[in-house]
Design an enzyme around this catalytic site. Structure first.
Site, PDB file in Angstrom:
ATOM      1  N   SER A  60       0.842  -1.202   0.000  1.00 22.87           N
ATOM      2  CA  SER A  60       0.000   0.000   0.000  1.00 22.87           C
ATOM      3  C   SER A  60       0.874   1.248   0.000  1.00 22.87           C
ATOM      4  O   SER A  60       0.595   2.222  -0.705  1.00 22.87           O
ATOM      5  CB  SER A  60      -0.916   0.016   1.228  1.00 22.87           C
ATOM      6  OG  SER A  60      -1.812  -1.063   1.203  1.00 22.87           O
ATOM      7  N   HIS A  73       4.073  15.960  -9.841  1.00 22.45           N
ATOM      8  CA  HIS A  73       4.047  16.387 -11.243  1.00 22.45           C
ATOM      9  C   HIS A  73       2.997  17.469 -11.481  1.00 22.45           C
ATOM     10  O   HIS A  73       3.116  18.260 -12.420  1.00 22.45           O
ATOM     11  CB  HIS A  73       3.789  15.189 -12.166  1.00 22.45           C
ATOM     12  CG  HIS A  73       4.961  14.279 -12.283  1.00 22.45           C
ATOM     13  ND1 HIS A  73       4.844  12.922 -12.491  1.00 22.45           N
ATOM     14  CD2 HIS A  73       6.296  14.528 -12.209  1.00 22.45           C
ATOM     15  CE1 HIS A  73       6.043  12.384 -12.541  1.00 22.45           C
ATOM     16  NE2 HIS A  73       6.942  13.339 -12.382  1.00 22.45           N
ATOM     17  N   SER A  99      -4.812   2.149   4.397  1.00 20.85           N
ATOM     18  CA  SER A  99      -4.743   0.906   5.161  1.00 20.85           C
ATOM     19  C   SER A  99      -5.988   0.110   4.845  1.00 20.85           C
ATOM     20  O   SER A  99      -7.105   0.585   5.088  1.00 20.85           O
ATOM     21  CB  SER A  99      -4.669   1.186   6.668  1.00 20.85           C
ATOM     22  OG  SER A  99      -4.873   0.001   7.415  1.00 20.85           O
ATOM     23  N   GLY A 100      -5.812  -1.076   4.276  1.00 23.79           N
ATOM     24  CA  GLY A 100      -6.973  -1.886   3.929  1.00 23.79           C
ATOM     25  C   GLY A 100      -7.875  -2.127   5.121  1.00 23.79           C
ATOM     26  O   GLY A 100      -9.088  -1.935   5.056  1.00 23.79           O
ATOM     27  N   GLY A 102      -7.718  -0.436   7.919  1.00 24.03           N
ATOM     28  CA  GLY A 102      -7.983   0.810   8.625  1.00 24.03           C
ATOM     29  C   GLY A 102      -7.471   0.796  10.043  1.00 24.03           C
ATOM     30  O   GLY A 102      -7.789   1.694  10.836  1.00 24.03           O
ATOM     31  N   THR A 104      -3.928  -0.224  10.717  1.00 22.05           N
ATOM     32  CA  THR A 104      -2.466  -0.273  10.735  1.00 22.05           C
ATOM     33  C   THR A 104      -1.955   0.815  11.677  1.00 22.05           C
ATOM     34  O   THR A 104      -2.221   2.008  11.463  1.00 22.05           O
ATOM     35  CB  THR A 104      -1.901  -0.074   9.323  1.00 22.05           C
ATOM     36  OG1 THR A 104      -2.510  -1.013   8.437  1.00 22.05           O
ATOM     37  CG2 THR A 104      -0.389  -0.246   9.309  1.00 22.05           C
ATOM     38  N   SER A 161      -4.024  -8.027  -2.281  1.00 19.91           N
ATOM     39  CA  SER A 161      -3.610  -7.620  -3.629  1.00 19.91           C
ATOM     40  C   SER A 161      -4.614  -6.706  -4.314  1.00 19.91           C
ATOM     41  O   SER A 161      -4.242  -5.706  -4.928  1.00 19.91           O
ATOM     42  CB  SER A 161      -3.355  -8.848  -4.504  1.00 19.91           C
ATOM     43  OG  SER A 161      -2.233  -9.571  -4.046  1.00 19.91           O
ATOM     44  N   GLU A 164      -4.435  -3.183  -2.883  1.00 21.54           N
ATOM     45  CA  GLU A 164      -3.192  -2.505  -3.247  1.00 21.54           C
ATOM     46  C   GLU A 164      -3.181  -2.090  -4.714  1.00 21.54           C
ATOM     47  O   GLU A 164      -2.765  -0.983  -5.060  1.00 21.54           O
ATOM     48  CB  GLU A 164      -2.014  -3.425  -2.914  1.00 21.54           C
ATOM     49  CG  GLU A 164      -1.894  -3.701  -1.429  1.00 21.54           C
ATOM     50  CD  GLU A 164      -1.381  -5.087  -1.085  1.00 21.54           C
ATOM     51  OE1 GLU A 164      -1.284  -5.397   0.113  1.00 21.54           O
ATOM     52  OE2 GLU A 164      -1.086  -5.873  -2.014  1.00 21.54           O
TER      53      GLU A 164
END
Length: 197
Positions: A60, A73, A99-100, A102, A104, A161, A164
């Site tokens: 992530s 950019h 955070s998948g 939520g 972490t 996966s 991410e």
């Protein structure tokens, strides 16, 4: 030993082409479940922010580093949390936190600090009731599996996966909208491209 893999809804991908089709199909479902209006509000916060910070761990975090490059950019002062040159976050700045689950710890702690300093927090997660979502100015929900979805109920792919990969696709889509609405030409963005490689 079989080369096939199985996951969500009994789907299998015995060959490379099957796996690619499966992944693309999962992303189509994710995109159908994304609230575009929330992402557009997030884009408005990013454009107005004096500085943009990103934080995530593992894959992530890597996906958000790619997003950080694109925000740079656009001419935004952009920093990846943890880099030695990242300054203090302040009022009006934006922290993009992924955070998948939520939950972490490092990500939640950064989001709490950012909020206490008056910065806006854009939380990208699968869980609307998570600690991270509770600290967010905007919660960008990604209807993808978290890394402990071992039963493959949401995604046939391994661990987190789908989440991410979705981070990269969704932040690239956000960048594209911001770029197109800015009126800048690709040549103008290129002048900010790294030249010490």
């Amino acid at each position: 030993m079989s080369a096939s893999t199985s996951g969500a809804h009994g789907e299998s991908a015995a060959h490379f082409g099957d796996a690619a089709d499966l992944i693309i199909g999962e992303h189509a479902k994710v995109l159908q479940g994304v609230d575009a209006a929330t992402w557009e509000r997030a884009g408005a916060l990013l454009i107005d922010a004096p500085a943009v910070f990103t934080i995530g761990t593992g894959r992530s975090g890597l996906a958000l580093q790619m997003a950080a490059m694109r925000f740079m950019h656009l001419g935004k002062a952009t920093h990846v949390v943890g880099e030695t040159t990242a300054p203090a976050i302040g009022a009006g700045d934006v922290l993009v936190a992924a955070s998948g689950s939520g939950s972490t710890k490092r990500v939640v702690t950064a989001a709490r600090t950012a909020s206490e300093q008056g910065a806006d927090v854009l939380a990208i997660t699968t869980d609307p009731d998570s600690d991270l979502a509770g600290l967010a100015t905007e919660t960008l929900l990604v209807p993808a599996a978290d890394k402990q979805d071992f039963e493959g109920t949401t995604s046939a792919q391994y661990a987190g996966s789908l989440f991410e990969q979705s981070l990269l696709i969704l932040t690239d889509a956000l960048f594209h909208v911001l770029w197109q609405t800015s009126g800048s030409q690709a040549r103008e963005l290129w002048r900010l491209h790294a030249n010490l490689e």
